[in-house]
Design an enzyme around this catalytic site. Structure first.
Site, PDB file in Angstrom:
ATOM      1  N   SER A  15       0.738  -0.901  -0.325  1.00 33.60           N
ATOM      2  CA  SER A  15       0.399  -0.159  -0.247  1.00 33.60           C
ATOM      3  C   SER A  15       0.357   1.212   0.050  1.00 33.60           C
ATOM      4  CB  SER A  15      -0.550   0.234   1.487  1.00 33.60           C
ATOM      5  OG  SER A  15      -1.992  -0.565   1.271  1.00 33.60           O
ATOM      6  N   ILE A  16       0.449   2.413  -0.865  1.00 36.70           N
ATOM      7  CA  ILE A  16       0.920   3.657  -0.354  1.00 36.70           C
ATOM      8  C   ILE A  16       1.403   3.843   0.321  1.00 36.70           C
ATOM      9  CG2 ILE A  16       1.000   5.698  -1.616  1.00 36.70           C
ATOM     10  CD1 ILE A  16       0.380   5.137  -4.275  1.00 36.70           C
ATOM     11  N   ASN A  36     -14.568   3.195   8.126  1.00 35.56           N
ATOM     12  CA  ASN A  36     -14.892   3.071   6.379  1.00 35.56           C
ATOM     13  C   ASN A  36     -15.517   3.693   6.068  1.00 35.56           C
ATOM     14  OD1 ASN A  36     -17.041   2.318   4.085  1.00 35.56           O
ATOM     15  ND2 ASN A  36     -17.690  -0.268   4.516  1.00 35.56           N
ATOM     16  N   TYR A  65     -10.347   3.596 -16.792  1.00 36.21           N
ATOM     17  CA  TYR A  65      -9.563   3.988 -15.567  1.00 36.21           C
ATOM     18  C   TYR A  65     -11.164   5.229 -15.480  1.00 36.21           C
ATOM     19  CZ  TYR A  65      -7.618   6.309 -11.139  1.00 36.21           C
ATOM     20  OH  TYR A  65      -7.356   7.000  -9.797  1.00 36.21           O
ATOM     21  N   LYS A 120     -11.112  11.362  -9.587  1.00 37.19           N
ATOM     22  CA  LYS A 120      -9.922  12.321  -9.113  1.00 37.19           C
ATOM     23  C   LYS A 120     -10.423  13.247  -9.395  1.00 37.19           C
ATOM     24  CE  LYS A 120      -7.301   9.143  -7.474  1.00 37.19           C
ATOM     25  NZ  LYS A 120      -7.377   8.285  -5.528  1.00 37.19           N
ATOM     26  N   ILE A 172       1.898   2.138  -9.342  1.00 37.08           N
ATOM     27  CA  ILE A 172       2.903   2.068  -8.381  1.00 37.08           C
ATOM     28  C   ILE A 172       2.461   0.241  -8.396  1.00 37.08           C
ATOM     29  CG2 ILE A 172       3.738   1.799  -5.792  1.00 37.08           C
ATOM     30  CD1 ILE A 172       4.086   4.515  -6.078  1.00 37.08           C
ATOM     31  N   ARG A 173       2.546  -0.953  -8.524  1.00 37.90           N
ATOM     32  CA  ARG A 173       1.853  -2.328  -8.316  1.00 37.90           C
ATOM     33  C   ARG A 173       1.457  -2.322  -6.888  1.00 37.90           C
ATOM     34  NH1 ARG A 173       4.062  -7.815 -11.064  1.00 37.90           N
ATOM     35  NH2 ARG A 173       2.000  -8.377 -10.459  1.00 37.90           N
ATOM     36  N   THR A 174       0.265  -1.502  -6.725  1.00 38.62           N
ATOM     37  CA  THR A 174      -0.190  -1.991  -5.208  1.00 38.62           C
ATOM     38  C   THR A 174      -1.728  -4.071  -5.099  1.00 38.62           C
ATOM     39  OG1 THR A 174      -2.318  -0.518  -6.149  1.00 38.62           O
ATOM     40  CG2 THR A 174       0.354   0.236  -4.536  1.00 38.62           C
TER      41      THR A 174
HETATM   42  P1  NAD Z   1      -4.317  -0.245  -1.597  1.00 36.33           P
HETATM   43  O1  NAD Z   1      -5.322  -1.390  -2.006  1.00 36.33           O
HETATM   44  O2  NAD Z   1      -3.430  -0.665  -1.314  1.00 36.33           O
HETATM   45  O3  NAD Z   1      -5.322   0.682  -1.250  1.00 36.33           O
HETATM   46  C1  NAD Z   1      -6.569   1.808  -1.488  1.00 36.33           C
HETATM   47  C2  NAD Z   1      -7.068   1.169  -0.124  1.00 36.33           C
HETATM   48  O4  NAD Z   1      -8.600   1.472   0.504  1.00 36.33           O
HETATM   49  C3  NAD Z   1      -6.525   0.032   1.288  1.00 36.33           C
HETATM   50  O5  NAD Z   1      -6.470   0.116   2.764  1.00 36.33           O
HETATM   51  C4  NAD Z   1      -8.531  -0.097   1.113  1.00 36.33           C
HETATM   52  O6  NAD Z   1      -8.440  -0.402   2.908  1.00 36.33           O
HETATM   53  C5  NAD Z   1      -9.087   1.182   1.217  1.00 36.33           C
HETATM   54  N1  NAD Z   1     -10.681   1.650   1.549  1.00 36.33           N
HETATM   55  C6  NAD Z   1     -11.146   0.944  -0.020  1.00 36.33           C
HETATM   56  N2  NAD Z   1     -12.222   1.262   0.358  1.00 36.33           N
HETATM   57  C7  NAD Z   1     -12.339   2.113   1.629  1.00 36.33           C
HETATM   58  C8  NAD Z   1     -13.421   2.501   2.684  1.00 36.33           C
HETATM   59  N3  NAD Z   1     -15.054   2.286   2.008  1.00 36.33           N
HETATM   60  N4  NAD Z   1     -13.201   2.621   4.088  1.00 36.33           N
HETATM   61  C9  NAD Z   1     -12.189   3.039   4.589  1.00 36.33           C
HETATM   62  N5  NAD Z   1     -11.259   2.377   3.076  1.00 36.33           N
HETATM   63  C10 NAD Z   1     -11.126   1.828   2.317  1.00 36.33           C
HETATM   64  O7  NAD Z   1      -4.169   1.338  -2.766  1.00 36.33           O
HETATM   65  P2  NAD Z   1      -2.943   1.722  -3.315  1.00 36.33           P
HETATM   66  O8  NAD Z   1      -2.455   1.955  -4.933  1.00 36.33           O
HETATM   67  O9  NAD Z   1      -2.038   2.016  -1.979  1.00 36.33           O
HETATM   68  O10 NAD Z   1      -3.808   3.158  -2.826  1.00 36.33           O
HETATM   69  C11 NAD Z   1      -4.010   4.147  -2.068  1.00 36.33           C
HETATM   70  C12 NAD Z   1      -4.325   5.284  -3.017  1.00 36.33           C
HETATM   71  O11 NAD Z   1      -3.290   5.785  -4.115  1.00 36.33           O
HETATM   72  C13 NAD Z   1      -5.553   5.551  -3.995  1.00 36.33           C
HETATM   73  O12 NAD Z   1      -6.641   6.761  -3.495  1.00 36.33           O
HETATM   74  C14 NAD Z   1      -5.303   5.580  -5.523  1.00 36.33           C
HETATM   75  O13 NAD Z   1      -6.163   6.287  -5.842  1.00 36.33           O
HETATM   76  C15 NAD Z   1      -4.198   6.145  -4.957  1.00 36.33           C
HETATM   77  N6  NAD Z   1      -3.029   6.363  -6.025  1.00 36.33           N
HETATM   78  C16 NAD Z   1      -2.735   4.563  -7.085  1.00 36.33           C
HETATM   79  C17 NAD Z   1      -1.864   4.343  -7.301  1.00 36.33           C
HETATM   80  C18 NAD Z   1      -1.095   3.292  -8.157  1.00 36.33           C
HETATM   81  O14 NAD Z   1      -0.720   3.275  -9.758  1.00 36.33           O
HETATM   82  N7  NAD Z   1      -1.114   1.998  -7.258  1.00 36.33           N
HETATM   83  C19 NAD Z   1      -1.323   5.422  -7.915  1.00 36.33           C
HETATM   84  C20 NAD Z   1      -1.750   7.141  -8.178  1.00 36.33           C
HETATM   85  C21 NAD Z   1      -2.478   6.891  -6.717  1.00 36.33           C
HETATM   86  O1  0WE Z   2      -6.451   4.933  -8.597  1.00 36.40           O
HETATM   87  C1  0WE Z   2      -5.969   3.041  -8.987  1.00 36.40           C
HETATM   88  C2  0WE Z   2      -6.157   2.719  -8.138  1.00 36.40           C
HETATM   89  C3  0WE Z   2      -7.538   2.679  -8.159  1.00 36.40           C
HETATM   90  C4  0WE Z   2      -9.113   1.708  -7.727  1.00 36.40           C
HETATM   91  C5  0WE Z   2      -8.538  -0.050  -7.859  1.00 36.40           C
HETATM   92  C6  0WE Z   2      -9.439  -0.489  -8.156  1.00 36.40           C
HETATM   93  C7  0WE Z   2      -9.206  -2.469  -8.679  1.00 36.40           C
HETATM   94  C8  0WE Z   2     -10.246  -3.402  -7.802  1.00 36.40           C
HETATM   95  C9  0WE Z   2     -10.556   1.636  -7.813  1.00 36.40           C
HETATM   96  N1  0WE Z   2     -11.560   0.304  -7.132  1.00 36.40           N
HETATM   97  C10 0WE Z   2     -10.442  -1.307  -7.733  1.00 36.40           C
HETATM   98  N2  0WE Z   2     -11.858  -1.588  -7.265  1.00 36.40           N
HETATM   99  C11 0WE Z   2     -11.556  -3.169  -7.310  1.00 36.40           C
HETATM  100  O2  0WE Z   2     -12.574  -4.180  -7.271  1.00 36.40           O
HETATM  101  N3  0WE Z   2      -4.585   3.753  -9.605  1.00 36.40           N
HETATM  102  C12 0WE Z   2      -3.901   5.277 -10.159  1.00 36.40           C
HETATM  103  C13 0WE Z   2      -3.656   2.849  -9.905  1.00 36.40           C
HETATM  104  C14 0WE Z   2      -4.209   2.586 -11.694  1.00 36.40           C
HETATM  105  O3  0WE Z   2      -6.261   1.984 -11.692  1.00 36.40           O
HETATM  106  C15 0WE Z   2      -5.544   1.651 -13.102  1.00 36.40           C
HETATM  107  C16 0WE Z   2      -5.250   2.018 -13.392  1.00 36.40           C
HETATM  108  C17 0WE Z   2      -3.803   2.765 -12.168  1.00 36.40           C
HETATM  109  C18 0WE Z   2      -2.826   3.074 -13.005  1.00 36.40           C
HETATM  110  C19 0WE Z   2      -7.460   1.759 -13.730  1.00 36.40           C
HETATM  111  C20 0WE Z   2      -6.705   1.230 -15.147  1.00 36.40           C
HETATM  112  C21 0WE Z   2      -6.307   1.956 -15.519  1.00 36.40           C
HETATM  113  C22 0WE Z   2      -5.401   1.900 -15.404  1.00 36.40           C
END
Ligand code: NAD
Ligand code: 0WE
Length: 258
Positions: free
Chosen positions: A19-20, A67, A158, A165, A194-196
């Site tokens: 997780s980020i 939540n 997306y 966003k 980022i791979r999460t």
């Molecule tokens: P992640 O799955 O580790 O984190 C997502 C979190 O959202 C989880 O901890 C989950 O429990 C929480 N969540 C979902 N529904 C919820 C709810 N109803 N109440 C409380 N918490 C809830 O994934 P991540 O990639 O670390 O995502 C964290 C943030 O970073 C997100 O806002 C995502 O959009 C953003 N982000 C991710 C990327 C990427 O490539 N991974 C890039 C840019 C921005």
């Molecule tokens: O914000 C995100 C991820 C957001 C996300 C991802 C999931 C997957 C599983 C929100 N909801 C869900 N629900 C699920 O059931 N990112 C920035 C990572 C991400 O997600 C994408 C991307 C990138 C980058 C989705 C489509 C295209 C690119």
């Protein structure tokens, strides 16, 4: 020097060690902050146990279920922060969710329910958490959220998350304007892919990462630690003049046109 000693920081969005929010929590801890961690509760308490053991080395003084779809849990979170700390300095908003089906295919296929879910969890939650934090940020404060380029430009699949966003980034500006007079700063970090847990559940994320590695100025993706460092900076007094901004932590990808 980046110094967060004596600051109380509440971190949302830790699900696992990718997780980020976990990267951010580690950097805040390294800079000396006192941590509180929230997690998304589930029926079996699996997430609670997993996150609890993950964050144990950071010795959080608060560990709370939250939540963001449940206003009662949000209120209870800040009641607990008030009771334990009396004051909050840093809030990290690092969560997002859309129905998986809405992250593929035609954007226009999104249902009213799917649209509402994405906007509720991914954008409105910043408003409700900021509202809870505001009265506790009595000596100023910093709120940081995580966003993505798909909120500003069209990224295939997306879809509704892009709209969420875009709303989130506008929330940053309105909240910054409202809370500036009490020296609460509100900023976003726009991270590269980022791979999460969240991103790995998305089809084609590896192709997107390879694309960034090929064209971004730094020719690589960013790490959770790099995002964490930027979050620690924005949360610190080094960023005391910065509010309402979106800081790109994306290896420079956003500047490229071709
Ligand atoms: P992640 O799955 O580790 O984190 C997502 C979190 O959202 C989880 O901890 C989950 O429990 C929480 N969540 C979902 N529904 C919820 C709810 N109803 N109440 C409380 N918490 C809830 O994934 P991540 O990639 O670390 O995502 C964290 C943030 O970073 C997100 O806002 C995502 O959009 C953003 N982000 C991710 C990327 C990427 O490539 N991974 C890039 C840019 C921005
Ligand atoms: O914000 C995100 C991820 C957001 C996300 C991802 C999931 C997957 C599983 C929100 N909801 C869900 N629900 C699920 O059931 N990112 C920035 C990572 C991400 O997600 C994408 C991307 C990138 C980058 C989705 C489509 C295209 C690119």
């Amino acid at each position: 020097m980046l110094d967060l000693t004596g600051k109380n920081a509440l971190v949302t969005g830790i699900a696992n060690n990718r997780s980020i929010a976990w990267g951010i929590a580690q950097q805040l801890h390294a800079a000396g902050a006192n941590l509180g961690v929230t997690y998304l509760p589930d029926d079996k308490g699996k997430m609670e146990n997993k996150v609890r053991s993950l964050v144990e080395p950071l010795a959080p003084s608060l560990f709370l279920p939250c939540n963001v779809q449940d206003d009662g849990q949000v209120t209870a979170t800040f009641d607990a922060v008030n009771a334990a700390w009396g004051k909050l300095d840093i809030l990290i908003h690092c969560l997002a969710f859309a129905n998986r089906d809405d992250l593929m295919g035609d954007f226009s296929a999104v249902s009213r329910q799917g649209f509402q879910t994405a906007l509720d969890i991914s954008a409105y939650s910043l408003v409700s958490l900021a509202r809870g934090a505001k009265p506790l940020m009595t000596s100023g404060g910093s709120i940081v959220t995580l966003t993505y380029l798909g909120g500003v430009r069209v990224v295939p699949n997306y879809n509704v998350m892009g709209i969420a966003k875009a709303a989130l980034e506008m929330n940053v500006r309105y909240l910054a304007a409202e809370m500036g007079p009490q020296q609460v700063r509100v900023n976003g970090i726009s991270a590269g892919p980022i791979r999460t847990l969240a991103s790995s559940a998305v089809g084609g994320i590896l192709d997107m990462i390879h694309h960034v590695e090929a064209v971004a100025p730094l020719r690589r993706t960013v790490t959770q630690q790099e995002v964490g460092n930027a979050a620690a900076f924005l949360s610190s007094d080094l960023a005391s003049g910065i509010t309402g901004q979106i800081l790109y932590v994306d290896s420079g990808y956003e500047i490229m046109g071709m």
